[in-house]
Design an enzyme around this catalytic site. Structure first.
Site, PDB file in Angstrom:
ATOM      1  N   LYS A 164       0.833  -1.210   0.000  1.00 44.41           N
ATOM      2  CA  LYS A 164       0.000   0.000   0.000  1.00 44.41           C
ATOM      3  C   LYS A 164       0.873   1.268   0.000  1.00 44.41           C
ATOM      4  O   LYS A 164       0.453   2.303  -0.498  1.00 44.41           O
ATOM      5  CB  LYS A 164      -0.922   0.022   1.226  1.00 44.41           C
TER       6      LYS A 164
HETATM    7  C1  LIG Z   1      -4.062  -4.607  -0.443  1.00 48.58           C
HETATM    8  C2  LIG Z   1      -3.240  -5.849  -0.505  1.00 48.58           C
HETATM    9  C3  LIG Z   1      -3.424  -6.824  -1.517  1.00 48.58           C
HETATM   10  C4  LIG Z   1      -4.509  -6.713  -2.571  1.00 48.58           C
HETATM   11  O1  LIG Z   1      -4.265  -5.716  -3.507  1.00 48.58           O
HETATM   12  P1  LIG Z   1      -5.448  -5.170  -4.418  1.00 48.58           P
HETATM   13  O2  LIG Z   1      -4.889  -4.007  -5.139  1.00 48.58           O
HETATM   14  O3  LIG Z   1      -6.548  -4.787  -3.467  1.00 48.58           O
HETATM   15  O4  LIG Z   1      -5.852  -6.285  -5.320  1.00 48.58           O
HETATM   16  C5  LIG Z   1      -2.596  -7.935  -1.519  1.00 48.58           C
HETATM   17  N1  LIG Z   1      -1.651  -8.102  -0.555  1.00 48.58           N
HETATM   18  C6  LIG Z   1      -1.455  -7.205   0.426  1.00 48.58           C
HETATM   19  C7  LIG Z   1      -0.426  -7.474   1.464  1.00 48.58           C
HETATM   20  C8  LIG Z   1      -2.223  -6.044   0.491  1.00 48.58           C
HETATM   21  O5  LIG Z   1      -2.031  -5.166   1.492  1.00 48.58           O
END
Ligand SMILES: *Cc1c(COP(=O)(O)O)cnc(C)c1O
Length: 497
Positions: free
Chosen positions: A111
């Site tokens: 993120k």
């Molecule tokens: C948010 C997240 C995802 C999923 O990503 P998207 O863009 O929502 O598909 C996968 N792994 C982790 C560790 C995340 O924080």
């Protein structure tokens, strides 16, 4: 200019799309045109830095931002807070597979890749759209997003951020990551309730006209750091170009040759960015959407039927435990050849009836762009142990879902030995219990708390604990308030007094 996937919005500028977040008709903002990566830059791609790529790509999509503004955003977002000069480095493992580590930012999860840029994109957008107002970000979090948003907005001028999390509903490490947050504009509040209560409360505050008018008079404007904001999606396109650049630079592939990509998917933002990258000219051959036991996306890619009416599973890859992948709507918009009426009727059906069937043409198109596969819980944990054994590399459970999904896909298909980039979305210490048990056996961590697990994992494997997760138990707790469900609005008012 940006339009709504549901057709109810006249074209608006990039800053307006970022400032508004979601279109008034409930649709998501998409660029009128997906831009091509500039022809003259392809020969230079292998040597381009992360920042150069980010500036190039941002310029294509943010046409009411000045060059100077874009430079400022990128220089602030991808600086010293990343512990690797590549920002998103590739780590080679066996079988021509390359792990794209997206967790070198401050909070150890992917993120950060977008949330380090969003605050700057948002404050500039706010300035252009609303003048001198101060942005107040409200976040309801079940763990990861809250911390990444706090870290992104901390001490950013003309912003405040207030995060609500369910008291007792996040891991101890997640709680401490948030409760020890520094920055004079950061506020973290535990709510006596669950995640849904947090989300409902935040939604109510956004919808409360009187309260918003009151804030407006005080010079504040509420906003969210939601994953459907264009300002979060755009930064994610960059690392696919960076990954390809690194493969070319390191002579793994020749410039122009294709490569494959695997994405562990939840809300569909990350993989959508890969698809946009492909539309912009990246030669992605196989694009694999990896799901965990909540495999609604594997199913829709299989037969075009999106059906959220199913059991919800809590897994060891919680950030992928999602039944409604919001960003999928942007993909459906492309699959339906940008027919907004069709998108509107499909997503109204999803809302009302809990499912929809994509038309045949759209299904064919989808299957020519993307394949889907999933990994169950046991397979995922076993893969963590397997890769540790064969490659000496430690996967977090989300990344392990992706590696396992690729292995299952490869068992039935021939990708022709192509280089494959696998997104790694979290540092293993962030989800240390699953990692520990995956490597040392079921229940190996049973008698340890999270800090003991991290210490033991580090000692036994030699991997250093991510700086954002180390010594959390020694840092001062700066945010201690616990409030009742019906007190959220008062808390916000009090903070902004
Ligand atoms: C948010 C997240 C995802 C999923 O990503 P998207 O863009 O929502 O598909 C996968 N792994 C982790 C560790 C995340 O924080």
């Amino acid at each position: 200019m940006y339009i709504s996937t549901r057709g109810g919005s006249a074209p608006i500028s990039a800053s307006a799309a970022i400032y508004k977040g979601i279109a008034a008709d409930g649709g998501l903002f998409v660029p009128e045109e997906i831009m091509a990566f500039p022809d003259e830059l392809w020969p230079k791609l292998p040597e381009m830095s992360y920042k150069e790529l980010a500036k190039t790509i941002f310029r294509l999509y943010l046409d009411d931002f000045s060059e100077e503004e874009i430079d400022r955003v990128v220089d602030k977002a991808y600086g010293e807070q990343f512990d690797d000069a590549e920002i998103a480095p590739l780590h080679a493992i066996s079988g021509n597979r390359y792990i794209l580590e997206l967790w070198h930012g401050p909070t150890a999860a992917f993120k950060d890749m977008a949330l380090q840029a969003l605050p700057h994109l948002l404050t500039i957008s706010m300035e252009k759209q609303a003048g001198a107002k101060e942005v107040v970000i409200l976040v309801a979090t079940s763990g990861d997003t809250g911390k990444a948003a706090l870290e992104g907005f901390a001490d950013v001028d003309k912003t405040k951020i207030i995060v609500f999390y369910p008291n007792g509903g996040v891991s101890n490490i997640q709680r401490l990551q948030m409760a020890t947050q520094t920055g004079k504009n950061t506020f973290v509040v535990a709510l006596e309730g669950n995640f849904d209560d947090c989300q409902r409360g935040v939604k109510e505050i956004f919808g409360d006209k009187e309260f918003n008018d009151f804030l407006d008079k005080k010079g504040y404007r509420l906003s969210s750091a939601n994953s459907i904001n264009w300002g979060r999606l755009l930064p994610q396109i960059v690392y696919y170009f960076k990954a390809y650049a690194a493969l070319c630079r390191d002579k793994v592939v020749a410039l122009g040759d294709s490569f494959d990509v695997v994405v562990p998917t939840g809300n569909f933002g990350n993989i959508l960015a890969a698809y946009y990258g492909k539309c912009m000219g990246l030669p992605i051959s196989t694009l694999l959407c990896a799901s965990n036991k909540n495999k609604v996306l594997t199913d829709v890619i299989g037969d075009g039927h999106y059906d959220k009416r199913r059991e919800f599973f809590r897994t060891s890859s919680p950030s992928m435990d999602i039944l409604v992948s919001s960003n999928f709507e942007r993909f459906v918009f492309e699959l339906c050849d940008r027919d907004a009426n069709q998108v509107k009727s499909l997503f109204t059906a999803l809302d009302k009836e809990g499912h929809y069937q994509l038309p045949d043409d759209a299904v064919k198109k989808m299957q020519s762009i993307m394949v889907g596969e999933y990994a169950g819980e046991e397979e995922t944990l076993a893969m963590i142990g397997e890769v540790k054994g064969t490659d000496g590399y430690i996967l977090d459970p989300h990344t392990a879902v992706a590696v396992k999904a690729l292995a299952k896909y490869d068992a039935g298909h021939d990708r022709g030995g192509k280089a494959c980039v696998i997104d790694s979305t979290a540092n293993p210490f962030k989800f240390n219990k699953a990692v520990y048990d995956g490597i040392f056996g079921e229940n190996a961590s049973a008698d340890m708390d999270e800090f003991e697990i991290s210490a033991s994992l580090s000692e036994k494997t030699g991997m250093t604990i991510h700086r954002g997760l180390a010594d959390l138990d020694l840092k001062p707790v700066l945010h201690k308030s616990v409030v009742k469900k019906d007190e959220m609005k008062e808390v916000v008012a009090e903070i902004l007094k």
